[in-house]
Design an enzyme around this catalytic site. Structure first.
Site, short mmCIF file in Angstrom:
data_model
loop_
_atom_site.label_atom_id
_atom_site.label_comp_id
_atom_site.label_asym_id
_atom_site.label_seq_id
_atom_site.Cartn_x
_atom_site.Cartn_y
_atom_site.Cartn_z
N GLU A 49 0.56 -1.63 0.13
CA GLU A 49 -0.20 -0.14 -0.38
C GLU A 49 0.96 1.12 0.37
O GLU A 49 0.72 2.86 -0.41
CB GLU A 49 -1.06 -0.17 1.21
CG GLU A 49 -1.76 -1.42 1.01
CD GLU A 49 -1.70 -2.47 1.58
OE1 GLU A 49 -0.95 -2.58 1.83
OE2 GLU A 49 -2.77 -3.24 2.21
N PHE A 111 -12.00 -7.37 13.89
CA PHE A 111 -10.64 -7.99 13.14
C PHE A 111 -9.65 -6.64 11.88
O PHE A 111 -10.58 -6.10 10.69
CB PHE A 111 -10.85 -9.23 12.30
CG PHE A 111 -9.74 -9.43 11.44
CD1 PHE A 111 -8.08 -9.85 11.49
CD2 PHE A 111 -9.97 -9.43 9.35
CE1 PHE A 111 -7.06 -10.20 10.58
CE2 PHE A 111 -9.05 -10.27 8.96
CZ PHE A 111 -7.39 -10.51 9.93
N GLN A 112 -8.73 -6.36 11.53
CA GLN A 112 -7.77 -4.89 11.01
C GLN A 112 -9.07 -4.15 10.65
O GLN A 112 -9.29 -3.65 10.15
CB GLN A 112 -8.30 -5.94 9.37
CG GLN A 112 -7.12 -6.89 9.15
CD GLN A 112 -7.35 -7.17 7.62
OE1 GLN A 112 -7.89 -6.76 6.64
NE2 GLN A 112 -5.79 -7.95 6.84
N LYS A 161 -17.54 -1.00 6.01
CA LYS A 161 -18.05 -1.71 4.81
C LYS A 161 -19.08 -1.63 4.81
O LYS A 161 -19.81 -1.75 3.25
CB LYS A 161 -17.21 -2.70 5.05
CG LYS A 161 -17.73 -4.51 4.48
CD LYS A 161 -16.96 -5.53 4.85
CE LYS A 161 -17.28 -6.38 4.04
NZ LYS A 161 -16.45 -6.86 2.81
N MET A 478 23.90 9.01 2.35
CA MET A 478 24.10 9.77 2.57
C MET A 478 24.59 9.78 4.34
O MET A 478 25.53 10.66 5.04
CB MET A 478 23.32 10.76 2.79
CG MET A 478 22.34 11.96 2.74
SD MET A 478 24.19 12.85 2.04
CE MET A 478 23.03 13.52 1.23
#
Lengths: 564, 161
Positions: A49, A111-112, A161, A478
């Site tokens: 993502e 969940f999630q 949802k 760097m």
């Protein structure tokens, strides 16, 4: 006919002008994916993502449109956070849609489930949790409105949802409904302030224009160039501003700040009037504040009032859209043009700037190996300056900023504010989606490229001919440079000589892998890469301990430059 | 310097957290913060007292105005305004001291709203200085608990120099 929340959302995206959607499905966003094939939206399936948000970001930077990403709840949303913060710090317009657990489960550690609105509050311009289906269309419209107006930025919309599934009769909200009484960015400049600004500018003996990313986001390059050329004022750019003024223009002094040019930093320090436009006096630009531009009266134009007087004192603040402000300045200057011969007036000052540029130009010392600066220079010559360049973060980024000359806006895509390693490859993919026929090159380091290397397959399967040129020194270069200069060469944690075979890796992903190990091989290999109609990784084995110069140690004055 | 800011906000979920997050994330101080409804439905007013030099206060005000849910920010310190705070104090008060304490509370025009066996609850309203003085004076008897509303303030209609 009633439509589901998922359908309504997708229809709103289409009507807001979204063409490409970068995303990754999951349980809480499945209803939107279920409807996706029915809408004229090109979906780019990413592999992480963070990649989705960086792609949307690269797409937005290159095209000037709002980038759009679609991810699921929980880990999908948290993976997107780095991308969102990156866009926030660089003021890039994005709308990120996250799925959320059903409304009834919110707050139950489902969940999630994660409170992504809470998590992203400090790194979005604004965010919304959609609590009922009726508010969805207006929220989507407002999200786009907020993302692209004022100081642009990312907006997150969290859609549970059950709201994606519910149905209602749909009407696209009118423009007047989109307006918010609590959100009215000042875009029109104050005329009196502009007059004061012109007064200062025309009275200056050693004026300088310090231009930032705001010029690019407001499409202000034309009035900027007019002002600089008409009044013969030298221009320096921030990292975010590169490309807003032609890199090959004789008035251009290069980038300023920590790794800026000697000429730019000397000119800033010796200037008597500074026109700062669309820039925010970041610590990487100013160095030690007490000695920054000590003789200059400062005119600061920015659309965000919080940028003004945040770090430095300002003599003439102008809160406005940069383009409108510069056009306003142009109008007033035009009426006073006949007062002096500006070429003659500023000739001594420009001569001085030119002397600084000749005394210490951007350069490197050849020693037989491949110098990374030479590679960037070769990319510039072989692409005839026509490529879109994205960068990772670190030395590769600074060399890409110093040795490629950006002549048009939106040709350098780089993570300026957040400094996100792993930005370059997905950003290049996003840019290539926006401009399928352009040469898009990610100037990468061997460390950074491994942070989002999984997106190579996204480029390959979408037949995107992105070129990744790895300046491979086997170090986190760097940080190693800082350790060399300020930490007694204690190279703790920065040696990454254990690395994949990048050529074999490219092949494993179905891309083309090329390698250059000698200076003679660099140009032929780059030419081959640019000719190849596929995704290409070029592994260039550069000098391992090359440093980026000039360098101003953190917190030191602009004049305390370490030179080549 | 201490400033009193009156902040009109859209009363949406998370608006308090946007504001408190702004203060904590940018390292600004909040001395007191009071939130309550206004006459307009869906709009709340927050009264925030904060401290900082001019540049910090300017940043605080600009950053608050930048929040999308903030409708209006007024720095009441620059205007003549009425600023009051209410507090409840549970003060240790044994019988021998009660009369003395009551006299003191009378001077401060406080109300006694509850009397226990050896303590009382005092309701006091006033500006910052008055409440500070009262707390200082009552501390010698022993303050067991304290609850304060934080300042609320309104601009005066007549702004006389």
């Amino acid at each position: 006919m009633p439509k589901s929340g998922a359908q309504i959302l997708l229809e709103c995206l289409v009507r807001e002008g979204v063409e490409a959607l970068f995303g990754y499905p999951g349980g809480a966003i499945i209803d939107i994916y279920d409807q996706l094939p029915n809408y004229p939206l090109k979906h780019i399936l990413v592999r992480h993502e963070q990649g989705a948000v960086h792609m949307a970001d690269g797409y937005a930077r290159a095209s000037g449109k709002v980038g759009c990403a679609l991810v699921t709840s929980g880990p999908g949303a948290t993976n997107a956070v780095t991308g969102i913060a990156n866009a926030y710090l660089d003021s890039i317009p994005l709308v990120v849609i996250t799925g959320q657990v059903p409304t009834a489960l919110i707050g139950n550690d489902a969940f999630q489930e994660v409170d992504i609105v809470g998590i992203t509050r400090p790194c979005t311009k604004h965010n919304f949790l959609v609590k009922d289906l009726e508010s969805l269309p207006l929220i989507i419209r407002r999200a786009f409105h907020l993302a692209r107006t004022g100081r642009p930025g990312p907006v997150l919309v969290d859609v549970p949802k059950d709201i994606q599934q519910k149905k209602m009769a749909f009407k696209f909200p009118s423009d007047s409904a989109v307006a918010m009484r609590s959100y009215n960015p000042t875009v029109q400049p104050n005329k009196q302030q502009l007059k004061k600004a012109v007064g200062l500018l025309l009275g200056a003996k050693r004026p300088i224009i310090y231009a930032g990313g705001g010029i690019i986001s407001s499409n202000a390059s034309d009035p900027l160039a007019w002002l600089a050329r008409t009044l013969q004022i030298p221009v320096t750019c921030t990292l975010m501003g590169l490309g807003c003024f032609p890199g090959e223009d004789p008035l251009f002094l290069g980038m300023l700040g920590m790794h800026g040019t000697y000429a730019a930093n000397m000119a800033i320090t010796n200037s008597d009037v500074m026109l700062a436009v669309g820039a925010r006096f970041d610590d990487r630009v100013t160095g030690k504040l007490a000695t920054f531009a000590p003789h200059a009266k400062i005119i600061h134009v920015d659309i965000d009032p919080t940028s003004i007087r945040k770090n430095v004192r300002v003599d003439v603040p102008v809160v406005a859209d940069c383009r409108l402000a510069l056009e306003g300045l142009k109008e007033i200057v035009e009426s006073r043009l006949a007062e002096k011969d500006w070429v003659a007036v500023h000739a001594p000052w420009l001569g001085q700037c030119k002397d600084w540029a000749t005394q210490h130009p951007l350069t490197w010392k050849e020693n037989g190996g491949i110098k990374p600066q030479y590679v960037v220079d070769a990319i510039y010559r072989l692409s005839k300056g026509q490529a879109i360049i994205s960068t990772e973060v670190g030395q590769n980024q600074m060399w890409a900023a110093q040795f490629y000359k950006y002549n048009t806006p939106r040709t350098l895509l780089t993570s300026g504010g957040l400094g996100t390693m792993g930005f370059g490859l997905p950003a290049a993919i996003g840019a290539q989606i926006a401009f399928p026929d352009k040469l898009v090159v990610d100037v990468a380091g061997d460390g950074s490229i491994q942070m989002n290397i999984q997106e190579l397959i996204t480029a390959v399967c979408n037949k995107l001919p992105v070129k990744v040129v790895i300046l491979n020194n086997g170090y986190l270069g760097m940080v190693r440079q800082w350790q060399e200069l300020f930490y007694a060469k204690n190279y703790c944690g920065t040696c990454m000589d254990a690395q994949p075979d990048f050529v074999a890796l490219a092949k494993a992903y179905g891309a083309v892998g090329l390698r250059a190990t000698t200076k003679e091989e660099v140009e032929p290999v780059l030419e081959e890469a640019f000719r190849t109609p596929n995704t290409v990784i070029v592994d260039v084995r550069v000098e391992r301990e090359e440093n980026v110069y000039p360098m101003i140690p953190a917190g030191a004055s602009l004049t305390e430059m370490l030179l080549v | 310097m201490r400033h009193v800011l009156s902040v009109l906000v859209e009363n949406e979920p998370g608006v308090l957290s946007r504001i408190s997050g702004l203060f904590s994330g940018r390292g600004f101080n909040i001395e007191t913060l009071n939130v309550g409804p206004t006459l307009e439905e869906g709009v709340s007013v927050m009264t925030i007292t904060t401290t900082g030099d001019d540049q910090i206060i300017e940043q605080i005000i600009k950053q608050l105005r930048k929040l999308v849910t903030v409708i209006k920010v007024v720095d009441l310190t620059e205007l003549t305004s009425v600023e009051l705070e209410m507090m409840l104090l549970k003060v240790h008060a044994e019988d021998a001291k009660k009369a003395e304490i009551f006299r003191l509370l009378d001077v401060f025009r406080c109300k006694i709203v509850d009397v226990g066996q050896d303590d009382i609850i005092v309701e006091a309203t006033g500006d910052h200085d008055k409440l500070r003085a009262l707390v200082t004076l009552l501390q010698r008897y022993g303050i067991k608990e304290m609850a304060r509303t934080g300042a609320v303030a309104l601009k005066r209609s007549l702004q006389l120099d």
